[in-house]
Design a protein around this motif. Structure first.
Motif, PDB file in Angstrom:
ATOM      1  N   VAL A 110       0.840  -1.202   0.000  1.00  0.00           N
ATOM      2  CA  VAL A 110       0.000   0.000   0.000  1.00  0.00           C
ATOM      3  C   VAL A 110       0.875   1.252   0.000  1.00  0.00           C
ATOM      4  O   VAL A 110       0.598   2.231  -0.703  1.00  0.00           O
ATOM      5  N   GLY A 111       1.949   1.226   0.768  1.00  0.00           N
ATOM      6  CA  GLY A 111       2.855   2.364   0.786  1.00  0.00           C
ATOM      7  C   GLY A 111       3.479   2.631  -0.569  1.00  0.00           C
ATOM      8  O   GLY A 111       3.573   3.790  -1.010  1.00  0.00           O
ATOM      9  N   PHE A 112       3.913   1.583  -1.259  1.00  0.00           N
ATOM     10  CA  PHE A 112       4.483   1.757  -2.598  1.00  0.00           C
ATOM     11  C   PHE A 112       3.437   2.295  -3.581  1.00  0.00           C
ATOM     12  O   PHE A 112       3.776   3.087  -4.480  1.00  0.00           O
ATOM     13  N   MET A 113       2.194   1.885  -3.415  1.00  0.00           N
ATOM     14  CA  MET A 113       1.141   2.392  -4.295  1.00  0.00           C
ATOM     15  C   MET A 113       0.920   3.890  -4.081  1.00  0.00           C
ATOM     16  O   MET A 113       0.699   4.643  -5.028  1.00  0.00           O
ATOM     17  N   VAL A 114       0.994   4.326  -2.822  1.00  0.00           N
ATOM     18  CA  VAL A 114       0.876   5.760  -2.532  1.00  0.00           C
ATOM     19  C   VAL A 114       2.040   6.522  -3.153  1.00  0.00           C
ATOM     20  O   VAL A 114       1.869   7.623  -3.702  1.00  0.00           O
ATOM     21  N   ILE A 115       3.244   5.953  -3.086  1.00  0.00           N
ATOM     22  CA  ILE A 115       4.413   6.590  -3.703  1.00  0.00           C
ATOM     23  C   ILE A 115       4.233   6.699  -5.214  1.00  0.00           C
ATOM     24  O   ILE A 115       4.559   7.725  -5.828  1.00  0.00           O
ATOM     25  N   MET A 116       3.711   5.653  -5.840  1.00  0.00           N
ATOM     26  CA  MET A 116       3.474   5.686  -7.283  1.00  0.00           C
ATOM     27  C   MET A 116       2.415   6.718  -7.645  1.00  0.00           C
ATOM     28  O   MET A 116       2.420   7.272  -8.753  1.00  0.00           O
ATOM     29  N   LEU A 117       1.506   6.992  -6.727  1.00  0.00           N
ATOM     30  CA  LEU A 117       0.444   7.955  -6.986  1.00  0.00           C
ATOM     31  C   LEU A 117       0.894   9.383  -6.698  1.00  0.00           C
ATOM     32  O   LEU A 117       0.664  10.286  -7.514  1.00  0.00           O
ATOM     33  N   ALA A 118       1.526   9.588  -5.523  1.00  0.00           N
ATOM     34  CA  ALA A 118       1.826  10.960  -5.086  1.00  0.00           C
ATOM     35  C   ALA A 118       3.279  11.151  -4.692  1.00  0.00           C
ATOM     36  O   ALA A 118       3.594  12.078  -3.953  1.00  0.00           O
ATOM     37  N   GLY A 119       4.168  10.263  -5.156  1.00  0.00           N
ATOM     38  CA  GLY A 119       5.586  10.405  -4.871  1.00  0.00           C
ATOM     39  C   GLY A 119       6.279  11.361  -5.832  1.00  0.00           C
ATOM     40  O   GLY A 119       5.642  12.038  -6.650  1.00  0.00           O
ATOM     41  N   ARG A 120       7.604  11.390  -5.753  1.00  0.00           N
ATOM     42  CA  ARG A 120       8.372  12.327  -6.583  1.00  0.00           C
ATOM     43  C   ARG A 120       8.230  12.031  -8.076  1.00  0.00           C
ATOM     44  O   ARG A 120       8.338  12.928  -8.902  1.00  0.00           O
ATOM     45  N   GLN A 121       8.021  10.761  -8.402  1.00  0.00           N
ATOM     46  CA  GLN A 121       7.810  10.375  -9.794  1.00  0.00           C
ATOM     47  C   GLN A 121       6.382   9.877 -10.012  1.00  0.00           C
ATOM     48  O   GLN A 121       6.118   9.142 -10.951  1.00  0.00           O
ATOM     49  N   GLY A 122       5.468  10.284  -9.119  1.00  0.00           N
ATOM     50  CA  GLY A 122       4.112   9.764  -9.149  1.00  0.00           C
ATOM     51  C   GLY A 122       3.230  10.408 -10.195  1.00  0.00           C
ATOM     52  O   GLY A 122       3.576  11.429 -10.819  1.00  0.00           O
ATOM     53  N   LEU A 123       2.051   9.818 -10.362  1.00  0.00           N
ATOM     54  CA  LEU A 123       1.100  10.276 -11.376  1.00  0.00           C
ATOM     55  C   LEU A 123       0.592  11.677 -11.073  1.00  0.00           C
ATOM     56  O   LEU A 123       0.493  12.521 -11.972  1.00  0.00           O
ATOM     57  N   ILE A 124       0.250  11.943  -9.812  1.00  0.00           N
ATOM     58  CA  ILE A 124      -0.286  13.264  -9.459  1.00  0.00           C
ATOM     59  C   ILE A 124       0.760  14.347  -9.706  1.00  0.00           C
ATOM     60  O   ILE A 124       0.438  15.439 -10.209  1.00  0.00           O
ATOM     61  N   GLY A 125       2.016  14.073  -9.354  1.00  0.00           N
ATOM     62  CA  GLY A 125       3.068  15.057  -9.592  1.00  0.00           C
ATOM     63  C   GLY A 125       3.262  15.354 -11.066  1.00  0.00           C
ATOM     64  O   GLY A 125       3.465  16.518 -11.461  1.00  0.00           O
TER      65      GLY A 125
END
Length: 274
Positions: A110-125
């Motif tokens: 779940v933590g990795f999924m949050v990173i993929m969504l809102a991390g430095r290289q995430g979709l939201i960014g």
């Protein structure tokens, strides 16, 4: 039908496995944890711990985060669960499978999924950079942890709401509707009181899970100060066994109090709706 009675030796034989598991995996570890946390000076050790501003700030942040996750989960899950329980539509089973899929994920995933969504290289960014020129990164903050906890909390409450909704008496809603009650009044006066025992139990489990969740916090822990991470830091980095054990006891006590209150309120709700 006559009650089935067992001789005393059979009663002991039936309860022995559960008692052995309880002693081995709860009673003995908890006793050892209390002994380590006391360090021979119970009152002084816990007094110093509770007077430490950093530890109390961590505890407060954990309680607030867990309460916020629980409230948001309840608001989203009640509406969704009632709709899914009462409506039939194409693809419903597939949707239910997708909604409950997070139950199979450990906290690290779940933590990795949050990173993929809102991390430095995430979709939201990436999207925010194209739309506004600024990259929105919040995976490594309380906001990211809130999203992670919300993600694995919603399926638990939805399943509970759906199970409780199947037991509702539809005739009560029909009678209220025929008397001119608005959908909002029906929801507040009939549906929610009938669901309250199951909702209270689900809220307690959701809060307790968020209080003690570690995997997601560990994966996202850059600037996150919640009690499980504080305990981990004291135990591993500082080798402070006494404080780590004491904070574990404090975390357990707070969670137990919430579960106890929820159980009491749930029992009262059952009696009131009976």
């Amino acid at each position: 039908m006559n009650d089935i009675t067992f001789p005393l030796r059979w009663r002991i034989a039936l309860i022995a496995p559960a008692l052995a598991v309880f002693i081995a995996f709860w009673l003995l570890p908890m006793t050892a944890l209390v002994q380590v946390s006391a360090d021979g000076h119970l009152l002084q050790t816990y007094g110093a711990m509770l007077a430490n501003a950093r530890y109390m700030k961590s505890l407060f942040a954990t309680v607030v985060l867990s309460a916020a996750v629980t409230a948001a989960t309840l608001a989203l899950s009640v509406i969704s669960g009632l709709h899914l329980a009462r409506q039939e539509f194409p693809g419903k089973r597939t949707l239910l499978a997708l909604l409950t899929f997070p139950l199979a994920f450990p906290g690290v995933v779940v933590g990795f999924m949050v990173i993929m969504l809102a991390g430095r290289q995430g979709l939201i960014g990436a999207l925010s950079l194209k739309l506004t020129g600024d990259k929105w990164v919040f995976a490594y903050s309380m906001t990211g942890l809130f999203l992670g906890y919300l993600y694995f909390s919603i399926p638990r409450v939805i399943v509970t709401v759906m199970a409780s909704a199947t037991k509702l008496d539809a005739s009560l809603e029909e009678a209220a509707r025929s008397l001119g009650a608005s959908p909002w009044r029906i929801m507040c006066d009939i549906v929610l009181p009938a669901l309250s025992p199951g909702l209270i139990a689900a809220v307690a489990v959701c809060f307790a899970t968020a209080m003690g969740a570690f995997g997601t916090a560990f994966t996202l822990a850059t600037d996150i100060d919640v009690l499980p991470m504080t305990i981990y830091t004291e135990f591993t980095l500082n080798a402070n066994m006494v404080t780590a054990a004491g904070l574990s006891i404090v975390l357990g006590i707070v969670t137990w109090i919430v579960l106890y209150v929820a159980r009491s309120v749930s029992g009262s709700a059952v009696a009131a709706t009976a």
